[in-house]
Design a protein around this motif. Sequence first.
Motif, PDB file in Angstrom:
ATOM      1  N   LYS A 303     -30.579  -4.189   8.218  1.00  0.00           N
ATOM      2  CA  LYS A 303     -31.574  -3.125   8.336  1.00  0.00           C
ATOM      3  C   LYS A 303     -31.688  -2.719   9.790  1.00  0.00           C
ATOM      4  CE  LYS A 303     -35.387  -6.492   8.399  1.00  0.00           C
ATOM      5  NZ  LYS A 303     -36.636  -6.919   7.726  1.00  0.00           N
ATOM      6  N   TYR A 304     -32.184  -1.521  10.014  1.00  0.00           N
ATOM      7  CA  TYR A 304     -32.269  -0.971  11.368  1.00  0.00           C
ATOM      8  C   TYR A 304     -33.689  -0.952  11.921  1.00  0.00           C
ATOM      9  CZ  TYR A 304     -27.444   0.804  11.599  1.00  0.00           C
ATOM     10  OH  TYR A 304     -26.065   0.914  11.661  1.00  0.00           O
ATOM     11  N   SER A 305     -34.660  -1.354  11.110  1.00  0.00           N
ATOM     12  CA  SER A 305     -36.038  -1.324  11.600  1.00  0.00           C
ATOM     13  C   SER A 305     -36.873  -2.371  10.884  1.00  0.00           C
ATOM     14  CB  SER A 305     -36.665   0.058  11.401  1.00  0.00           C
ATOM     15  OG  SER A 305     -36.969   0.276  10.033  1.00  0.00           O
ATOM     16  N   VAL A 306     -37.978  -2.707  11.496  1.00  0.00           N
ATOM     17  CA  VAL A 306     -38.985  -3.577  10.897  1.00  0.00           C
ATOM     18  C   VAL A 306     -40.277  -2.769  10.832  1.00  0.00           C
ATOM     19  CG1 VAL A 306     -40.269  -5.735  11.092  1.00  0.00           C
ATOM     20  CG2 VAL A 306     -37.869  -5.640  11.830  1.00  0.00           C
ATOM     21  N   ARG A 307     -40.662  -2.428   9.618  1.00  0.00           N
ATOM     22  CA  ARG A 307     -41.881  -1.650   9.357  1.00  0.00           C
ATOM     23  C   ARG A 307     -41.900  -0.329  10.113  1.00  0.00           C
ATOM     24  NH1 ARG A 307     -45.944  -4.496   6.796  1.00  0.00           N
ATOM     25  NH2 ARG A 307     -46.584  -2.355   6.287  1.00  0.00           N
ATOM     26  N   ASP A 308     -40.740   0.211  10.422  1.00  0.00           N
ATOM     27  CA  ASP A 308     -40.628   1.464  11.168  1.00  0.00           C
ATOM     28  C   ASP A 308     -41.441   1.427  12.461  1.00  0.00           C
ATOM     29  OD1 ASP A 308     -38.814   2.778   9.531  1.00  0.00           O
ATOM     30  OD2 ASP A 308     -40.378   3.519   8.180  1.00  0.00           O
ATOM     31  N   ARG A 309     -41.515   0.233  13.052  1.00  0.00           N
ATOM     32  CA  ARG A 309     -42.178   0.065  14.346  1.00  0.00           C
ATOM     33  C   ARG A 309     -41.229  -0.517  15.384  1.00  0.00           C
ATOM     34  NH1 ARG A 309     -47.041   2.459  15.748  1.00  0.00           N
ATOM     35  NH2 ARG A 309     -48.333   2.671  13.893  1.00  0.00           N
ATOM     36  N   ILE A 310     -40.335  -1.375  14.940  1.00  0.00           N
ATOM     37  CA  ILE A 310     -39.339  -1.969  15.830  1.00  0.00           C
ATOM     38  C   ILE A 310     -37.967  -1.563  15.308  1.00  0.00           C
ATOM     39  CG2 ILE A 310     -38.384  -4.113  16.761  1.00  0.00           C
ATOM     40  CD1 ILE A 310     -41.153  -5.381  16.285  1.00  0.00           C
ATOM     41  N   PHE A 311     -37.197  -0.892  16.145  1.00  0.00           N
ATOM     42  CA  PHE A 311     -35.894  -0.363  15.752  1.00  0.00           C
ATOM     43  C   PHE A 311     -34.792  -1.032  16.568  1.00  0.00           C
ATOM     44  CE2 PHE A 311     -39.090   2.877  15.106  1.00  0.00           C
ATOM     45  CZ  PHE A 311     -38.820   3.367  13.831  1.00  0.00           C
ATOM     46  N   ILE A 312     -33.600  -1.036  16.006  1.00  0.00           N
ATOM     47  CA  ILE A 312     -32.420  -1.430  16.776  1.00  0.00           C
ATOM     48  C   ILE A 312     -31.405  -0.304  16.698  1.00  0.00           C
ATOM     49  CG2 ILE A 312     -32.720  -3.925  16.602  1.00  0.00           C
ATOM     50  CD1 ILE A 312     -30.748  -3.942  14.266  1.00  0.00           C
ATOM     51  N   ALA A 313     -30.553  -0.222  17.726  1.00  0.00           N
ATOM     52  CA  ALA A 313     -29.581   0.866  17.795  1.00  0.00           C
ATOM     53  C   ALA A 313     -28.347   0.402  18.551  1.00  0.00           C
ATOM     54  CB  ALA A 313     -30.197   2.084  18.492  1.00  0.00           C
ATOM     55  N   GLY A 314     -27.255   1.122  18.370  1.00  0.00           N
ATOM     56  CA  GLY A 314     -26.027   0.839  19.095  1.00  0.00           C
ATOM     57  C   GLY A 314     -25.395  -0.469  18.658  1.00  0.00           C
ATOM     58  N   ASP A 315     -24.798  -1.176  19.623  1.00  0.00           N
ATOM     59  CA  ASP A 315     -24.122  -2.440  19.308  1.00  0.00           C
ATOM     60  C   ASP A 315     -25.074  -3.480  18.720  1.00  0.00           C
ATOM     61  OD1 ASP A 315     -21.833  -1.319  20.248  1.00  0.00           O
ATOM     62  OD2 ASP A 315     -21.706  -2.508  22.086  1.00  0.00           O
ATOM     63  N   ALA A 316     -26.359  -3.294  18.901  1.00  0.00           N
ATOM     64  CA  ALA A 316     -27.322  -4.222  18.302  1.00  0.00           C
ATOM     65  C   ALA A 316     -27.279  -4.170  16.783  1.00  0.00           C
ATOM     66  CB  ALA A 316     -28.741  -3.907  18.789  1.00  0.00           C
ATOM     67  N   CYS A 317     -26.823  -3.062  16.221  1.00  0.00           N
ATOM     68  CA  CYS A 317     -26.808  -2.970  14.760  1.00  0.00           C
ATOM     69  C   CYS A 317     -25.443  -2.676  14.163  1.00  0.00           C
ATOM     70  CB  CYS A 317     -27.833  -1.956  14.261  1.00  0.00           C
ATOM     71  SG  CYS A 317     -27.783  -0.341  15.017  1.00  0.00           S
ATOM     72  N   HIS A 318     -24.423  -2.437  14.976  1.00  0.00           N
ATOM     73  CA  HIS A 318     -23.063  -2.303  14.435  1.00  0.00           C
ATOM     74  C   HIS A 318     -22.054  -2.668  15.513  1.00  0.00           C
ATOM     75  CE1 HIS A 318     -23.140   1.598  16.536  1.00  0.00           C
ATOM     76  NE2 HIS A 318     -24.222   1.892  15.847  1.00  0.00           N
ATOM     77  N   THR A 319     -21.061  -3.493  15.124  1.00  0.00           N
ATOM     78  CA  THR A 319     -19.982  -3.859  16.044  1.00  0.00           C
ATOM     79  C   THR A 319     -18.652  -3.608  15.358  1.00  0.00           C
ATOM     80  OG1 THR A 319     -19.944  -6.169  15.309  1.00  0.00           O
ATOM     81  CG2 THR A 319     -21.387  -5.632  17.160  1.00  0.00           C
ATOM     82  N   HIS A 320     -17.683  -3.197  16.143  1.00  0.00           N
ATOM     83  CA  HIS A 320     -16.380  -2.833  15.600  1.00  0.00           C
ATOM     84  C   HIS A 320     -15.398  -2.807  16.749  1.00  0.00           C
ATOM     85  CE1 HIS A 320     -18.281   0.865  16.983  1.00  0.00           C
ATOM     86  NE2 HIS A 320     -19.245   0.573  16.144  1.00  0.00           N
ATOM     87  N   SER A 321     -14.132  -2.632  16.439  1.00  0.00           N
ATOM     88  CA  SER A 321     -13.130  -2.636  17.506  1.00  0.00           C
ATOM     89  C   SER A 321     -13.262  -1.358  18.334  1.00  0.00           C
ATOM     90  CB  SER A 321     -11.729  -2.721  16.912  1.00  0.00           C
ATOM     91  OG  SER A 321     -11.303  -1.456  16.440  1.00  0.00           O
ATOM     92  N   PHE A 372     -13.655   2.077   7.971  1.00  0.00           N
ATOM     93  CA  PHE A 372     -12.527   2.720   8.637  1.00  0.00           C
ATOM     94  C   PHE A 372     -11.904   1.782   9.661  1.00  0.00           C
ATOM     95  CE2 PHE A 372     -11.465   4.755  12.706  1.00  0.00           C
ATOM     96  CZ  PHE A 372     -10.301   5.426  12.341  1.00  0.00           C
ATOM     97  N   ASP A 373     -12.756   1.095  10.406  1.00  0.00           N
ATOM     98  CA  ASP A 373     -12.264   0.244  11.492  1.00  0.00           C
ATOM     99  C   ASP A 373     -11.431  -0.920  10.978  1.00  0.00           C
ATOM    100  OD1 ASP A 373     -12.364  -0.304  14.422  1.00  0.00           O
ATOM    101  OD2 ASP A 373     -13.302  -2.164  13.741  1.00  0.00           O
ATOM    102  N   ARG A 374     -11.785  -1.446   9.825  1.00  0.00           N
ATOM    103  CA  ARG A 374     -10.996  -2.550   9.260  1.00  0.00           C
ATOM    104  C   ARG A 374      -9.546  -2.123   9.048  1.00  0.00           C
ATOM    105  NH1 ARG A 374     -15.815  -3.814   5.923  1.00  0.00           N
ATOM    106  NH2 ARG A 374     -16.735  -5.711   6.813  1.00  0.00           N
ATOM    107  N   GLN A 375      -9.358  -0.928   8.499  1.00  0.00           N
ATOM    108  CA  GLN A 375      -8.003  -0.429   8.280  1.00  0.00           C
ATOM    109  C   GLN A 375      -7.328  -0.066   9.598  1.00  0.00           C
ATOM    110  OE1 GLN A 375      -8.558   2.835   5.403  1.00  0.00           O
ATOM    111  NE2 GLN A 375      -7.419   1.591   3.954  1.00  0.00           N
TER     112      GLN A 375
END
Length: 594
Positions: A303-321, A372-375
């Motif tokens: 998930k990207y947020s907690v109660r729509d008060r605390i959010f995460i973005a960027g590498d904090a929520c997705h990592t890839h090559s 996409f990144d896996r392939q």
Amino acid sequence: MEESKVDVLIIGAGPAGLMCANALAHAKIPVRIIDKRPGDIPAGQADGIHARTLEILQSYGLARRLIEESAEIHRAAFYIPSPKGGIERLRRMPAITAPSTARFPFTCTLHQGAIEAIFHDDMRPVGLEIDRPTIPTAIELSEDEAELKDPQAYPVKVVLQHLDRNDTEVVRAKFVLGSDGAHSWVRKAMDIKMEGDMSDFIWGVVDINPDTDYPDVRNLAVIHSTEGSALLIPREGDLLRLYVQLADADVLDPETGRLDKTRASPQKVLEMAKRILRPYRMDPIGDIRWWTMYVVGQRVAEKYSVRDRIFIAGDACHTHSPKAGQGMNASMSDTHNLAWKLTYVLRGWADVSLLSTYEFERRKFAVDLINFDRQWAALFSSGKVKGSDETLHEMFRRNGQFTSGIGIRYAPSSIVQNAYQACAANLIVGERMLPHDFICASNARPLNIHDMLPSDMRFKVLAFVGDIKVETAAARIRQLSEQLEAPESFLQRFGHGDSSAVFDVICVSSSSKKDVDWTDFPKVLRSHWSKVLLDDLDMHARSGGGGFAAFGIDRELGAIVIVRPDGHVGLVAPCDRVDIVNEYFASFMLPVTP
């Protein structure tokens, strides 16, 4: 402890955090941004800016400087093993594969520190500086439901430690954004799990000033050889970045099986690159500028947020090559999406439920990106997509609209309503607004419609109308203006005392420049002399014309196009159906209170 309050606290001053902080600061939202680094990044890290991100930066007035300082990549080259030994070129193709509607049909490369400096310099005049070196040590979210539902409450408590003076501070915030990287403290503190796996691919990276006879040194190059695989990316000045796949034996600790950076060196990475590039020569001029190594992780936060008060973005929520250059682009697009939604809720213009669309839109994109990144990452080892005969360059071509960012489409929601898509068949609801040249009715100056859509937190109301010199079209235009001025119009209900601060109305007519003046149009459609455009050629017939056709809009019937503050099309509707637009905004905005 010292205590303070702020509307938005941003933890992490990388590209994602800076994008959000800069947007909020210019919108006059009280914001603080902290970072644990004591200073700027001098070299290395992320470096690729794709076509859609350039359009986004253009909307903030930042693209020109970035383009001037960076290297432009217009062409890609693909190499395969040669029957004679070494490698040979298979083909070249555009760096952004056709057909493309990109306003900037290329990729820019510039090291992350220089990109961040552009944001620093834009934030400074509005009084925002990065608070560093500072780290969070505790975070607490209120459990009071009334407080959580009140966007003007301060339900988040964060304890900060200022490392340079070894003291602490308590910050009470309305919202917190964790843009603090792949090892995010915020994500871990809120117990948000990452879903996915680490790949089996280990990569080394070096930045050099090359002395070489390799002919594609200034093109993006994807190389598959019998010695291994490599990706070459030209950088600002004469720099070159080399991504090289490493063997497990070179970098893994045989006892633990874990990556051991001490077992590798930039010289080893460069030596591997030299073997892959044979028969071409690749030597550094002077020292190696920067290097690193890593194992590709392909993960997305649950998930990207907690109660729509605390959010995460960027590498904090997705990592890839980093092979497709998506990390920094995806990160900045995350917070470009979030910033306007925070602004509308904090200003009291929109219901707090608007914030849930951040995760809805951006997490789906991240899942698609990782698939996409896996392939894509696997191709660098095998040269073939698993289970098919598709090759590297074919996948590159097929996914060009996705990797460039210009083909990203958000799914239907309260802010993406596509029931009347046929009114503007080529302006796909959920995708970004297409660029096209029109001319100003007031002075025949040509300009791109994107330059009428700055990221200034306003919805753009594009009224595409017919030829006002034709009576049937003129009658429709009068009817449209009456509907826009009516008390039940969205301009009146959701304008919050000054509709021009919330909505920017732009008229685009199919009339000819020789037949009309900008003053011929009703006042609600011409708030300023620059707000009336014509779908006609400029005075030298070099640009303009064909816009209605390009957008799939009938030149007589017209259409209303609503462009969100982040540049994505939220709604298209018939030109005589302002009621549809009223319902669209009523689904997430708050009316003016007496």
